[in-house]
Every structure is written in C-alpha cells, then in structure tokens.
Motif scaffolding. Structure first.
Motif, PDB file in Angstrom:
ATOM      1  N   SER A 395     -27.062 -40.577 -43.861  1.00 55.49           N
ATOM      2  CA  SER A 395     -28.157 -40.652 -42.821  1.00 55.49           C
ATOM      3  C   SER A 395     -28.609 -41.991 -42.630  1.00 55.49           C
ATOM      4  O   SER A 395     -28.748 -42.360 -41.579  1.00 55.49           O
ATOM      5  CB  SER A 395     -29.238 -39.384 -42.877  1.00 55.49           C
ATOM      6  OG  SER A 395     -29.904 -39.454 -42.090  1.00 55.49           O
ATOM      7  N   ARG A 396     -29.003 -42.629 -43.797  1.00 59.99           N
ATOM      8  CA  ARG A 396     -29.467 -44.095 -43.629  1.00 59.99           C
ATOM      9  C   ARG A 396     -28.484 -44.949 -43.312  1.00 59.99           C
ATOM     10  O   ARG A 396     -28.803 -45.940 -42.488  1.00 59.99           O
ATOM     11  CB  ARG A 396     -30.076 -44.309 -45.136  1.00 59.99           C
ATOM     12  CG  ARG A 396     -31.201 -43.439 -45.521  1.00 59.99           C
ATOM     13  CD  ARG A 396     -31.925 -44.322 -46.449  1.00 59.99           C
ATOM     14  NE  ARG A 396     -31.177 -44.319 -47.608  1.00 59.99           N
ATOM     15  CZ  ARG A 396     -30.985 -43.143 -48.680  1.00 59.99           C
ATOM     16  NH1 ARG A 396     -31.676 -42.205 -48.578  1.00 59.99           N
ATOM     17  NH2 ARG A 396     -30.236 -43.441 -49.673  1.00 59.99           N
ATOM     18  N   SER A 397     -27.327 -44.997 -43.671  1.00 62.28           N
ATOM     19  CA  SER A 397     -26.212 -45.694 -43.384  1.00 62.28           C
ATOM     20  C   SER A 397     -25.757 -46.018 -42.043  1.00 62.28           C
ATOM     21  O   SER A 397     -25.179 -47.062 -41.550  1.00 62.28           O
ATOM     22  CB  SER A 397     -25.319 -45.983 -44.446  1.00 62.28           C
ATOM     23  OG  SER A 397     -24.526 -44.674 -44.435  1.00 62.28           O
ATOM     24  N   GLY A 398     -25.841 -44.693 -41.367  1.00 63.41           N
ATOM     25  CA  GLY A 398     -25.240 -44.708 -40.152  1.00 63.41           C
ATOM     26  C   GLY A 398     -23.738 -44.651 -40.072  1.00 63.41           C
ATOM     27  O   GLY A 398     -23.362 -43.780 -40.683  1.00 63.41           O
ATOM     28  N   CYS A 399     -23.137 -45.818 -39.259  1.00 62.26           N
ATOM     29  CA  CYS A 399     -21.521 -45.442 -39.248  1.00 62.26           C
ATOM     30  C   CYS A 399     -20.898 -46.201 -40.558  1.00 62.26           C
ATOM     31  O   CYS A 399     -19.761 -46.002 -40.575  1.00 62.26           O
ATOM     32  CB  CYS A 399     -21.252 -46.213 -38.108  1.00 62.26           C
ATOM     33  SG  CYS A 399     -21.664 -45.487 -36.358  1.00 62.26           S
TER      34      CYS A 399
END
Length: 409
Positions: A395-399
C-alpha cells in the motif's frame, strides 16, 4: 464294586485335572478382554462425539442418497490418486530410459563413424551403414521424445496426484465436520473432479496438453469459484453480523491480490517463457544434430574432401547431440516449465478465491474472515503479522512493489 469305584474316581480326577489345566487360560483371556473394554471406554470419553449421520443411521432417504453420491465421488477421487501416481512413476521411467537409450545409440554411431574414418583396413561400408542407421533411429526417437516431453508428463501427474489427494482430504473433512449435505455439495465436488481431469489428462493421444504453446498461460485446475449457501444461523443474523470481516481485512486482501498479480504470478510466467524458449531450442537442436550425423556418416565413402566433412559431421554431430539431449531431458527442462506454469496457476487460484469473497456483498455468505486470512497466510508460507506487513508495504509503495507475496516458492 471296588474296581468300578476306583475307575470312576480316576476318570473324574482326569476330568478335573483337564479342566484345571484350561481354567488359567480362560481367566487370562477374560482379564485381557476386560482391560481392552476399559481402555476403549476411556478412549471414547476423550474423543468428542458428533452426530454425523452415516449410511447406517436413520436419516431421510434423500439425505442418504446424497451421502451415497458423496461416497461414490470419494471412491473415484481415491482411485484417481493412485492412477496418477502410478502413471507419473511410469512416465518418469520413460524419461530416464529414453535418455539413456538415445545417448547410447548416438555415441555408438559417433564411435563407428570415427573408427571408419581413422582406422586403416576397417570395414568402411559396414560401419558407415551402421552409423547412419543408428543416427536415423536416434533422430526418430528424439522427435517422439521431444513431442511428448516425458519429464513434463511426469510433473503433470505428480501435480494431479497431489491435487486429487487434497480434494480427497477436503471431502473427508466435510463429511466428518458437517451434518447436512445437499445436491449443491455433490455438484460442486463433481465439478472439481472434472476440472482436474481436464487440467491433467491421463491419455496421450488427442487430449495431451500442448507442450510448446504459443503463449504461456497459468495452469487452471479448478471450476468457477462461487460462494456457497449459508447456514440458517448466518441467514438469520442481524445487521451487525460481520462473519470475521472488517474494512481493514478487506483492504489487506485487496493489496494481496495486487502483490500476487504484479510480483508472484508475473514472475513465474516470465520464468515459464524462458524455460519454454530454451526447451524449444533444444528440441530443434537435438534431432538436427543427429540428422547431420547421419548425413556425415554417408559421406565417409565419398571423395577425400567429402570424407573429411563426413568425419567431422559424423563424430561432432553425435557428441553435440548427446550433450543437447542430456541438457534437455536430463535437466528436465519440460518439467521446469510445467512447474513454473503450475505455480502461476496456484497464484491465480488464490487471486480468484480472494476476489470471490470480496465480491460477495452478503458477509454471511463469505468464508469466515479470520479463518480465510489464516488460510491465505499458510498458503503463502507467512504468519499473520507478516501478511499484514506485506499488504502494508504494498500500500505504501504504490506501483513499485518490492516484496513477493509467497515465501514457499
């Protein structure tokens, strides 16, 4: 009278003596039986009693028919486990035996070509014809072996035996844990059996899986995953009933779907494509080299220039063909490709399982959220805290997802 009295007394003593000999054995048996009964009574107190109806119980005829059908399916699944296990062992033996035979034939043909071209006075024509014949035989056997890929077939049957064993245990657990079944349960079990039959067929002719597909796709051995009906208790639950689900758990499961899609499944599909390309190249190179060896053997009796090329092709072609064959089938490249394809299918199945739960709006019709979270964690080889950490990191790192979802493979 005294003689009769003596004989009667002696006979009665013999009877009493015989009886006294057998009495200790009878008492020992009675004591042992009593101890066995006492142990069984103690054991029965430990085991919880469940009211699972059996075929000998007094149940409704419709329920009895459902149970009979479930037992029929269970017997068929048990039989398939043994079938796939035996066929897998047979096809694994095919791979080792064909590999040894083809390499022996190829090296023998190369040795004959070398003797015919270097040893003076050797029977040139006999060695040349023998070498050419062996090369042609090796070429034909290699084409067949590369077509059916015995190592890949053995891996398919190993996977099928494991999945059928898993289905067998699932049916047994449901029969032991649940007290009521419907025809929906029977139909669902039938769909799972037929889906496995389609995914891992036993025959070779007509229904064999494509060994060199144009595109690598994950293996699919399960039917469409739909939520089953709920119990009366769940249906009668009020609006506060969450069935172990929460907003945080749903978000965690959505992040796990993304991790499995972006990292795990795509990684195994990428590795599967590399293994497939390598297998294709080796499958073409092996018969090509043995064919060149056969051509070189026929050139040994021609002009000196052609004879030199014939010696090079006859000897080097056989040696290189043995190396290629050993790398392909000894290294079981087909099995590696099937393993990657099956692993990608496993992650696809997990994605569909999570999605089918999340798409169900009625929480009572979902699997229990806490149990489902534990099942996902165990299938990925993680603890519950590690599963939450992976979802939070995604969720924090995104893609840009860094960590894989699975730690098992």
């Amino acid at each position: 009278m005294p003689s009769n009295h003596v004989s009667t007394t002696s006979s009665s003593r013999r009877v009493i003596t015989r009886a006294s000999i057998h009495l200790p054995n009878i008492s020992t048996k009675i004591a042992s039986n009593i101890s066995i009964v006492q142990e069984m009574q103690k054991f029965s107190k430990i085991i919880p009693k469940n009211n699972v109806p059996t075929l000998n119980s007094r149940v409704h005829p419709d329920h009895e028919a459902v149970y009979e059908k479930l037992y029929v399916i269970l017997e068929a699944v048990s039989d398939r486990v043994e079938m796939h296990k035996n066929v897998g062992e047979q096809r694994s033996n095919w791979n080792s035996l064909l590999l040894t035979s083809i390499n022996t034939i190829t090296l023998s043909a190369a040795t004959m070509a070398a003797i015919a071209s270097t040893v003076p006075g050797a029977p040139l024509k006999v060695l040349m014809l023998s070498s050419s014949f062996l090369y042609l035989a090796a070429t034909g056997m290699l084409i067949i072996m590369n077509k059916i890929q015995p190592s890949q077939l053995a891996e398919e049957q190993r996977n099928a035996a494991r999945l059928f064993k898993q289905l067998e245990n699932e049916i047994k657990t449901n029969i032991a844990a649940r007290g009521n079944f419907t025809m929906n349960d029977v139909n669902e079990a039938m769909k799972k059996v037929l889906a496995l039959d389609r995914a891992y067929p036993l025959p070779l002719l007509g229904v064999m899986l494509e060994k060199f597909p144009a595109k690598v796709e994950p293996a699919v051995w399960w039917p469409d995953q739909r939520r089953q009906g709920t119990t009366a208790k769940q249906q009668a639950a009020d609006d506060d009933y969450k069935n172990g689900w929460s907003v945080e758990l749903e978000e965690e499961m959505r992040e796990m779907i993304r991790v499995l899609e972006v990292k795990d499944k795509d990684d195994y599909l990428r590795l599967g494509e590399k293994a497939l390309k390598l297998n294709k190249a080796l499958a073409i190179a092996g018969p090509l080299l043995t064919g060149l060896g056969a051509i070189g053997s026929t050139l040994l009796s021609c002009s000196p220039h052609s004879s030199t090329w014939g010696m090079v092709l006859g000897v080097m072609g056989g040696a290189m063909a043995s190396v290629v064959n050993t790398v392909q089938h000894g290294g079981q490249v087909g099995m590696v490709f099937e393993m990657y394809r099956s692993n990608a299918g496993f992650f696809k199945m997990m994605q569909e399982s999570i999605e089918s739960n999340l798409k169900e709006e009625d929480l009572g019709r979902r699997e229990n959220g806490q149990v489902f979270e534990m099942k996902v964690a165990l299938q990925l080889g993680r603890s519950l805290s590690e599963l939450k950490d992976v979802a939070a990191s995604s969720s924090r790192s995104g893609c840009d997802i860094q960590e894989f979802g699975s730690k098992l493979f």
